[in-house]
Design a protein around this motif. Structure first.
Motif, short mmCIF file in Angstrom:
data_model
loop_
_atom_site.label_atom_id
_atom_site.label_comp_id
_atom_site.label_asym_id
_atom_site.label_seq_id
_atom_site.Cartn_x
_atom_site.Cartn_y
_atom_site.Cartn_z
N GLU A 112 0.71 -1.26 0.01
CA GLU A 112 0.04 0.09 -0.06
C GLU A 112 0.79 1.10 0.00
O GLU A 112 0.61 2.26 -0.81
CB GLU A 112 -1.04 -0.08 1.19
CG GLU A 112 -1.90 -1.17 1.34
CD GLU A 112 -2.76 -1.26 0.06
OE1 GLU A 112 -2.59 -0.82 -0.86
OE2 GLU A 112 -3.68 -2.32 0.16
N HIS A 163 -3.55 -8.91 -1.77
CA HIS A 163 -4.30 -8.48 -0.40
C HIS A 163 -5.64 -9.03 -0.44
O HIS A 163 -6.23 -9.45 0.91
CB HIS A 163 -4.61 -6.89 -0.97
CG HIS A 163 -3.15 -6.20 -0.86
ND1 HIS A 163 -2.85 -4.80 -1.26
CD2 HIS A 163 -1.82 -6.56 -1.29
CE1 HIS A 163 -1.67 -4.67 -1.37
NE2 HIS A 163 -1.07 -5.92 -1.38
N ASP A 219 -10.37 -3.90 0.00
CA ASP A 219 -9.38 -3.89 -1.01
C ASP A 219 -10.04 -4.39 -2.44
O ASP A 219 -9.36 -3.84 -3.51
CB ASP A 219 -8.07 -5.01 -0.55
CG ASP A 219 -7.02 -4.22 0.34
OD1 ASP A 219 -7.49 -4.24 1.41
OD2 ASP A 219 -6.03 -3.94 -0.21
FE LIG Z 1 -4.49 -3.38 -1.51
#
Ligand SMILES: [Fe+2]
Ligand SMILES: [Fe+2]
Length: 465
Positions: free
Chosen positions: A149, A242, A210
């Motif tokens: 991220e 993710h 996500d």
């Molecule tokens: Fe992500």
């Protein structure tokens, strides 16, 4: 400091003096932010991380032990395709934009800033989680998500600094100044101001929130603004992990809960009851739906017309890339009733993207329900209706039950304890969260993963504490 050697990139950083100067100023602030707001208590530990060092198939996933502040945050764009054309909207078939088209400058900057803001926000939300990790495997996955991220923030900052001049640089600075959940300087989108202070929250967040990122990035990955498209294409390769963390994390929790249900009372046995898991799903799914924006949106029509933001898999899934004369049917609230409404398709594109997202989430639910079935349980988890608990768009300000029926405010207040995590639910889940850091060991409330990372066994020492 030799900046362009320190920052792996394929954007010709060594030749671009202006970008170098901007990044030289921004990099120390970024590192300050990372040290202040990144994972608390683990910055000097060696973590088995994946680092992208090039965009080649053998370069984007390099595994090694790294201390997080030494992670090489790079700037990568998927290589350009020669003669790329705008794939949709009024300028369909024209050459893609290599620079920001003047009339869309503000809109495009807003899109990039909004996307960019989510990246550091999630790191802030998750910064305390390491202290209660259910296993070293999970701890490593948390940190992998966090550093990536961070890299996604870099990707957006590159676009701002390279293509938006002075205001782009100011926006890049502001991305390091807002703070998740801070009432005075909150992050832009509400899902990114919600606390994410236990691991069930984390898994639901990476599953549902996500996954919104996946759909936003996919829509932008076909943007007619080519640098944005190529940036998003590369981010999507990382984003898949993710969602894997979230999807399998919830799945392993459900599996363990089912096993404990077979043994007796889940609470007494130290697991997370299925109804609490359902309420967490309801919470994060509904907040994540808000991220797609209003059901009826003139912005979505403008972005599509301009060729800036398309639909999910625009080239692959659709034949008509003008989408000019079609309509989309949806329910709207009129005179306190749900009514059918026909909306010009271009104005309904947020809802079109959201519908794709919901389909994808359903697949996760099917996997979790299979785990329940595999353990011999007949209970099932589900997604609430998309109108439930919305704060943005057509259904905000109204009250709906889990099936999407319009209900009164009083009824919602009376029943919300059944539908959304209560303070007691959250406290109970938090009470189960104790760090398990011995290699090969796992917390009681979650099942171990089916496999480890990069061919390593679950017992591998993924983080050296
Ligand atoms: Fe992500
Ligand atoms: Fe991201």
């Amino acid at each position: 400091m030799n900046l362009y050697e320190r920052i792996p990139n394929n954007v010709n950083l060594s030749e671009d003096k202006k970008l170098q100067r901007a990044l030289e100023k921004w990099l120390p602030n970024y590192l300050d932010w990372w040290n202040e707001m990144g994972p608390d208590g683990f910055q000097q530990k060696d973590v088995y991380l994946r680092t992208a060092i090039s965009v080649e198939p053998d370069g984007w996933a390099n595994f090694d032990f790294v201390k997080m502040p030494d992670y090489r945050w790079g700037i990568f764009l998927k290589p350009a395709e020669p003669d790329a054309k705008i794939g949709f909207g009024d300028n369909y078939g024209q050459p893609v934009y290599q620079e920001v088209p003047g009339e869309f400058r503000n809109a495009l900057r807003r899109i990039i800033v909004t996307q960019g803001d989510t990246e550091p926000a999630s790191v802030e939300q998750q910064r305390e989680l390491g202290k209660t990790c259910p296993s070293l495997y999970d701890l490593r996955n948390l940190f992998q998500v966090n550093v990536e991220e961070g890299r996604h923030l870099w990707a957006m900052v590159y676009l701002l600094q390279r293509y938006f001049g002075r205001d782009g640089r100011d926006e890049a600075d502001a991305l390091l100044e807002r703070r998740s959940g801070n009432p005075d300087k909150p992050r832009i989108l509400e899902a990114f101001n919600q606390p994410c202070d236990d691991w069930l929250n984390f898994f639901c967040f990476t599953m549902f929130t996500d996954r919104d990122g996946k759909y936003q990035l996919s829509a932008l990955a076909e943007s007619g603004f080519e640098p944005l498209a190529r940036t998003c294409q590369f981010m999507l390769t990382e984003e898949a992990h993710h969602m894997f963390v979230g999807d399998t994390g919830v799945n392993r929790t459900v599996k363990r809960t089912a096993q404990l249900m077979n043994q007796g009372d889940v609470r007494e046995l130290g697991g997370i009851p299925l109804d609490i898991i359902q309420r967490y799903i309801n919470f994060w799914f509904s907040y994540s739906l808000d991220l797609f924006g209003g059901e009826i949106s003139s912005n979505s029509a403008d972005f599509f017309a301009a060729g800036l933001k398309g639909r999910y898999k625009e080239q692959e899934q659709y034949d008509d890339h003008f989408a000019a004369d079609q309509v989309f049917n949806m329910k709207v609230v009129e005179d306190n009733q749900l009514k059918d409404s026909e909306v010009p398709l271009r104005n309904a594109l947020n809802e079109v993207l959201r519908t794709e997202y919901v389909k994808d989430c359903e697949k996760g639910l099917a996997r979790w329900n299979k785990s329940l079935a595999d353990e011999g349980r007949s209970e099932r988890l589900f997604l609430p209706n998309s109108r439930f608990h919305r704060h943005v768009g057509e259904y905000a300000g109204q009250n709906f039950d889990l099936e999407g029926n319009l209900i009164s405010q009083e009824e919602f207040e009376r029943r919300k304890g059944e539908w959304l995590p209560s303070v007691e639910d959250r406290e109970y889940v938090r009470s189960l969260m104790h760090a398990v850091t011995e290699p090969g060991k796992i917390a009681n409330w979650i099942a171990p993963p089916a496999t480890g990372i990069k061919g390593k066994p679950f017992e591998f020492e993924y983080v050296r504490l």
